[in-house]
Scaffold this active site. Structure first.
Site, short mmCIF file in Angstrom:
data_model
loop_
_atom_site.label_atom_id
_atom_site.label_comp_id
_atom_site.label_asym_id
_atom_site.label_seq_id
_atom_site.Cartn_x
_atom_site.Cartn_y
_atom_site.Cartn_z
N SER A 149 -13.23 -44.89 11.23
CA SER A 149 -12.68 -45.29 9.92
C SER A 149 -13.61 -46.31 9.27
O SER A 149 -13.72 -46.38 8.05
CB SER A 149 -11.29 -45.90 10.09
OG SER A 149 -10.46 -45.00 10.78
N ARG A 150 -14.26 -47.13 10.10
CA ARG A 150 -15.14 -48.18 9.57
C ARG A 150 -16.40 -47.61 8.92
O ARG A 150 -17.06 -48.33 8.16
CB ARG A 150 -15.53 -49.15 10.69
CG ARG A 150 -14.38 -50.02 11.14
CD ARG A 150 -14.90 -51.16 12.00
NE ARG A 150 -13.90 -52.21 12.12
CZ ARG A 150 -12.99 -52.26 13.09
NH1 ARG A 150 -12.97 -51.34 14.03
NH2 ARG A 150 -12.11 -53.25 13.14
N GLY A 196 -8.93 -41.54 22.17
CA GLY A 196 -10.31 -41.09 22.05
C GLY A 196 -11.25 -41.87 22.97
O GLY A 196 -11.10 -43.08 23.13
N GLY A 201 -4.71 -45.12 11.01
CA GLY A 201 -4.91 -44.45 9.73
C GLY A 201 -6.36 -44.36 9.30
O GLY A 201 -7.26 -44.50 10.12
N ALA A 202 -6.58 -44.11 7.98
CA ALA A 202 -7.92 -43.77 7.45
C ALA A 202 -8.49 -42.66 8.32
O ALA A 202 -9.58 -42.76 8.88
CB ALA A 202 -8.84 -44.99 7.40
N LEU A 243 -17.68 -40.67 14.64
CA LEU A 243 -16.80 -40.83 13.49
C LEU A 243 -15.93 -42.06 13.69
O LEU A 243 -15.46 -42.33 14.80
CB LEU A 243 -15.93 -39.58 13.31
CG LEU A 243 -16.68 -38.30 12.99
CD1 LEU A 243 -15.69 -37.15 12.80
CD2 LEU A 243 -17.56 -38.43 11.75
N GLY A 246 -12.25 -37.15 13.97
CA GLY A 246 -12.07 -37.69 15.32
C GLY A 246 -10.59 -37.81 15.65
O GLY A 246 -10.11 -37.31 16.68
N HIS A 247 -9.84 -38.44 14.74
CA HIS A 247 -8.39 -38.54 14.94
C HIS A 247 -7.76 -37.15 15.02
O HIS A 247 -6.88 -36.90 15.84
CB HIS A 247 -7.73 -39.27 13.75
CG HIS A 247 -8.16 -40.68 13.56
ND1 HIS A 247 -8.92 -41.08 12.49
CD2 HIS A 247 -7.92 -41.81 14.28
CE1 HIS A 247 -9.13 -42.38 12.55
NE2 HIS A 247 -8.55 -42.85 13.63
P1 AMP Z 1 -8.03 -45.96 15.46
O1 AMP Z 1 -7.34 -45.43 14.27
O2 AMP Z 1 -9.44 -46.38 15.24
O3 AMP Z 1 -7.21 -46.96 16.22
O4 AMP Z 1 -8.16 -44.72 16.45
C1 AMP Z 1 -7.02 -44.01 16.87
C2 AMP Z 1 -7.41 -43.12 18.02
O5 AMP Z 1 -8.40 -42.19 17.59
C3 AMP Z 1 -8.02 -43.91 19.20
O6 AMP Z 1 -7.54 -43.36 20.40
C4 AMP Z 1 -9.48 -43.68 19.01
O7 AMP Z 1 -10.21 -43.76 20.21
C5 AMP Z 1 -9.50 -42.25 18.47
N1 AMP Z 1 -10.75 -41.99 17.77
C6 AMP Z 1 -11.29 -42.70 16.76
N2 AMP Z 1 -12.49 -42.19 16.41
C7 AMP Z 1 -12.73 -41.14 17.24
C8 AMP Z 1 -13.80 -40.22 17.41
N3 AMP Z 1 -14.90 -40.26 16.65
N4 AMP Z 1 -13.68 -39.27 18.36
C9 AMP Z 1 -12.57 -39.22 19.14
N5 AMP Z 1 -11.53 -40.06 19.05
C10 AMP Z 1 -11.61 -41.00 18.12
#
Ligand code: AMP
Length: 282
Positions: A188-189, A149, A31-32, A186, A36-37
């Site tokens: 969430s942090r 990602g 989430g958040a 990008l 990118g997501h």
């Molecule tokens: P997270 O919510 O951080 O667990 O990310 C969920 C998915 O989104 C993971 O596969 C991440 O690698 C991908 N992701 C997060 N940030 C980016 C980004 N800037 N570009 C591409 N994929 C991303």
């Protein structure tokens, strides 16, 4: 867009979709959500009959309780963005729904040596937690394809190993890193950065990008050192690790000639916020 909270509702959607011979694209997230997501979600929408996105802040992959407590959450906005991106359904379970038998598990996943370096070394238990949640999501969602990602470069290698050792039939699709206009990956942090830190953080990518040029006439060690020294000299930035690795095994390389696939993986603290990024040398 269907909002799914329970495993039984999810199983109905999955059973119906696969029963009709249709494909499911899964995008696991915490989430958040940001662009990118959404780039992963857009791929899942384009390439599958059903695009399923999970939004679940998985407690078992956090080795630091403060990190878990401060992890940004904005479910209402997430659902709006997912609906706009064309997702078929979002699966947003509670911790109890996801882990009805509790979060503790005796099962140790075989994740190979790729899980022992970098994030594996600095975040003990992190990849076991990631494997636990992704394995559970794969069992429940039975995706044809799953999208990850490349920002979390090591995570993809570790999940590839998990899929192999657990004999899961799914196609893993890596998606390139999405960056802000100033180059910051990008994340969430990024929402946790102060205004001043947000201005400094793009130095991570610009230093890595510069190091690709530098690497053309310098050794692996010299390239490594120039990145670490440059970033550590900037107030508020502190490199946790920077490793130049074989992109297939994630193990460090000593010479550029050692592999056709070489990636630099970095984690930098910007104040208290832990940011990760990577760059391809070959
Ligand atoms: P997270 O919510 O951080 O667990 O990310 C969920 C998915 O989104 C993971 O596969 C991440 O690698 C991908 N992701 C997060 N940030 C980016 C980004 N800037 N570009 C591409 N994929 C991303």
């Amino acid at each position: 867009m269907q909002i799914i909270r329970s495993v039984s509702e999810l199983e109905t959607l999955v059973g119906k979709t696969l029963g009709n011979g249709k494909t499911i694209g899964l995008v696991p997230t915490m989430g958040a959500l940001h662009e990118g997501h959404l780039s992963l979600v857009k791929r899942a929408v384009e390439e599958n009959d059903v695009a399923l996105v999970s939004v679940f802040v998985n407690p078992t992959q956090f080795n630091n309780p403060t990190d878990l407590a401060t992890y940004p959450r904005d479910e209402e906005n997430d659902f709006r963005l997912l609906a706009e991106a064309g997702a078929t359904a979002v699966f947003a379970p509670s911790v109890e729904e996801m882990y009805p038998e509790g979060t503790k598990s005796d099962h140790v996943f075989d994740l190979g040596t790729a899980a022992e370096v970098m994030e594996g070394k600095f975040r003990p238990g992190h990849f076991q937690g990631v494997a636990q949640v992704v394995n559970r999501l794969f069992r429940l969602c039975r995706p044809t394809r799953a999208y990850f990602g490349e920002k979390d470069f090591q995570q993809i290698a570790v999940i590839r190993n998990m899929v192999k050792s657990e004999h899961i039939d799914v196609e893993l699709i890596p998606v390139p890193i999405k960056r802000a206009d100033d180059g910051l990956a990008l994340s969430s942090r990024n929402a946790l950065l102060t205004e001043e830190q947000r201005k400094i953080a793009p130095e991570i990518h610009s230093t890595l990008a510069y190091s690709v040029e530098y690497s053309k006439d310098h050794s692996v060690q010299a390239t490594h050192d120039t990145v670490v020294e440059h970033l550590n000299a900037i107030p508020q930035l502190e490199v946790e690790y920077f490793e130049i690795v074989d992109g297939r095994t994630l193990l460090p390389v000593e010479e550029w000639s050692e592999s056709p696939d070489i990636v630099g993986c970095i984690t930098v603290y910007c104040g208290k916020v832990r940011l990760i990024d990577n760059i391809r040398y070959k």
